[in-house]
Design a protein around this motif. Structure first.
Motif, short mmCIF file in Angstrom:
data_model
loop_
_atom_site.label_atom_id
_atom_site.label_comp_id
_atom_site.label_asym_id
_atom_site.label_seq_id
_atom_site.Cartn_x
_atom_site.Cartn_y
_atom_site.Cartn_z
N CYS A 118 -8.32 -4.62 24.25
CA CYS A 118 -7.39 -3.78 24.67
C CYS A 118 -7.74 -2.52 25.33
O CYS A 118 -7.52 -0.92 25.40
N GLY A 119 -8.17 -2.40 26.44
CA GLY A 119 -9.20 -0.73 26.71
C GLY A 119 -11.31 -0.74 25.99
O GLY A 119 -11.41 0.17 26.91
N LYS A 120 -11.53 -0.85 25.13
CA LYS A 120 -12.90 -0.17 24.87
C LYS A 120 -13.86 -0.21 25.91
O LYS A 120 -14.38 0.87 25.93
N SER A 121 -14.03 -1.50 25.83
CA SER A 121 -15.38 -1.33 27.18
C SER A 121 -15.04 -0.68 28.57
O SER A 121 -15.72 0.25 29.02
N THR A 122 -13.69 -0.84 28.99
CA THR A 122 -13.05 -0.34 29.77
C THR A 122 -13.40 1.63 29.87
O THR A 122 -13.98 1.99 30.64
N LEU A 123 -12.81 2.07 28.49
CA LEU A 123 -13.00 3.30 28.18
C LEU A 123 -14.18 3.54 27.79
O LEU A 123 -14.61 5.12 29.06
N LEU A 124 -14.99 3.45 27.79
CA LEU A 124 -16.38 3.49 27.80
C LEU A 124 -17.82 3.72 28.97
O LEU A 124 -18.03 4.62 29.41
N ARG A 125 -17.02 2.80 30.21
CA ARG A 125 -17.33 2.73 31.16
C ARG A 125 -16.89 3.91 32.23
O ARG A 125 -17.78 4.30 32.80
N CYS A 126 -15.75 4.01 31.70
CA CYS A 126 -15.36 5.22 32.53
C CYS A 126 -15.78 6.54 32.20
O CYS A 126 -16.03 7.34 32.65
N ILE A 127 -16.21 6.43 31.21
CA ILE A 127 -17.19 7.63 30.12
C ILE A 127 -17.73 8.27 30.70
O ILE A 127 -18.50 8.56 31.58
N ASN A 128 -19.26 6.65 31.17
CA ASN A 128 -20.87 7.13 32.33
C ASN A 128 -20.54 6.61 33.06
O ASN A 128 -20.74 7.00 34.09
N LEU A 129 -18.96 6.93 33.74
CA LEU A 129 -18.69 6.97 35.49
C LEU A 129 -19.46 5.74 35.70
O LEU A 129 -19.12 5.13 37.05
N LEU A 130 -18.80 4.70 35.23
CA LEU A 130 -18.94 3.04 35.64
C LEU A 130 -18.36 2.77 36.08
O LEU A 130 -18.32 1.50 37.41
N GLU A 131 -16.98 3.22 35.99
CA GLU A 131 -15.82 3.16 36.26
C GLU A 131 -15.11 4.45 36.88
O GLU A 131 -14.85 5.43 35.86
N PRO A 132 -14.53 4.55 38.27
CA PRO A 132 -13.47 6.11 37.93
C PRO A 132 -12.61 5.57 37.07
O PRO A 132 -11.60 4.67 37.50
N VAL A 133 -11.81 7.03 37.14
CA VAL A 133 -10.67 7.18 36.46
C VAL A 133 -9.52 7.18 37.09
O VAL A 133 -10.01 7.75 38.77
N ASP A 134 -8.26 6.51 37.14
CA ASP A 134 -7.26 7.21 38.01
C ASP A 134 -6.12 7.95 38.02
O ASP A 134 -5.92 9.56 38.85
N ALA A 135 -5.91 8.80 36.78
CA ALA A 135 -5.92 9.69 36.11
C ALA A 135 -6.41 10.34 35.22
O ALA A 135 -7.29 9.32 34.57
#
Length: 250
Positions: free
Chosen positions: A43-60
């Motif tokens: 559902c996106g939980k882990s990806t959201l955490l990784r975006c907050i920590n900047l391990l993944e860049p957000v698209d928008a």
């Protein structure tokens, strides 16, 4: 007067190729708040955490920490990560380093803290987590619960403003889950601001200030634990919790 949020996530989107993972996530976490993210796998939980920590860049979208933008171009990711700790479901301890060296590595290498000072601080945190007698052990000499407690110690030894926890009990035997949750409860009681992705619904009910149910990359429903876990308004939330209850997890 309500304090401004320590963490603000506004209309965040993230895709991996054609797969859309986050589509317009909004989230605010006040100072000293504890927010639990719940929802089915994918559902996106882990990806959201990784975006907050900047391990993944957000698209928008926008992510702010204490009023400062931390997403997008021109942000010093290492500086952000000194302010935002993260712990994963896999412990990610370096197997060739002792517990003490694992916990002091980042302070010494990244923040240039003198070894003696870093070790004194690490021993203080490890003692607090019941690992004072394990400082010279290597990770393979520890139980899963001890390894996860060491990983949490590593994440907080630098006194981060925000701690992210990604399913930190999911890789543990059931009898070891309690010792890790006790550490997180103590951190919450001490005022640590936290965002947790978790399947431990009873823990979310007892510790969280807010529970957010994620579905298909969006926060479908959010509110106090008593409302979300006992009287959800959305049909999909009710369906999810019915399955959790049937599995004996709430």
């Amino acid at each position: 007067m309500t304090a401004p949020p320590l963490l603000r996530v506004a209309d965040v989107h993230k895709s991996f190729g054609p797969k859309v993972v986050l589509q317009g996530v909004d989230l605010e976490v006040p100072p000293h708040g504890v927010v639990c993210l719940i929802g089915p796998s994918g559902c996106g939980k882990s990806t959201l955490l990784r975006c907050i920590n900047l391990l993944e860049p957000v698209d928008a979208g926008l992510i702010e920490l204490d009023g400062e933008r931390i997403s997008g171009k021109g942000v010093n990711a290492n500086a952000v990560r000194r302010r935002v700790g993260i712990v994963f479901q896999s412990f990610n301890l370096f197997p060739h380093l002792t517990v003490l060296d694992n916990v002091t590595l980042a302070p010494r290498r990244v923040r240039k803290v003198p070894r003696r000072q870093a070790e004194d601080r690490a021993r203080e945190v490890l003692d607090r987590f019941g690992l004072g007698d394990k400082v010279d052990d290597y990770p393979d000499r520890l139980s899963g619960g001890q390894q996860q407690r060491a990983a949490i110690a590593r994440a907080i030894v630098g006194d981060p403003e925000l701690l992210l926890l990604d399913e930190v009990t999911s890789a543990l035997d059931p009898e070891l889950v309690g010792e890790v949750l006790t550490v997180i409860r103590d951190l919450a009681a001490g005022g640590m601001t936290m965002v947790l992705a978790t399947h431990e619904m009873g823990f979310a009910r007892d510790v969280a200030d807010q529970v957010c149910f994620l579905h298909e990359g969006r926060v479908l429903e959010a509110g106090p634990p008593a409302q979300i876990l006992k009287d959800p308004q959305e049909a999909r939330t009710r369906q999810f919790l019915a399955r959790v209850i049937a599995a004996g997890r709430l």
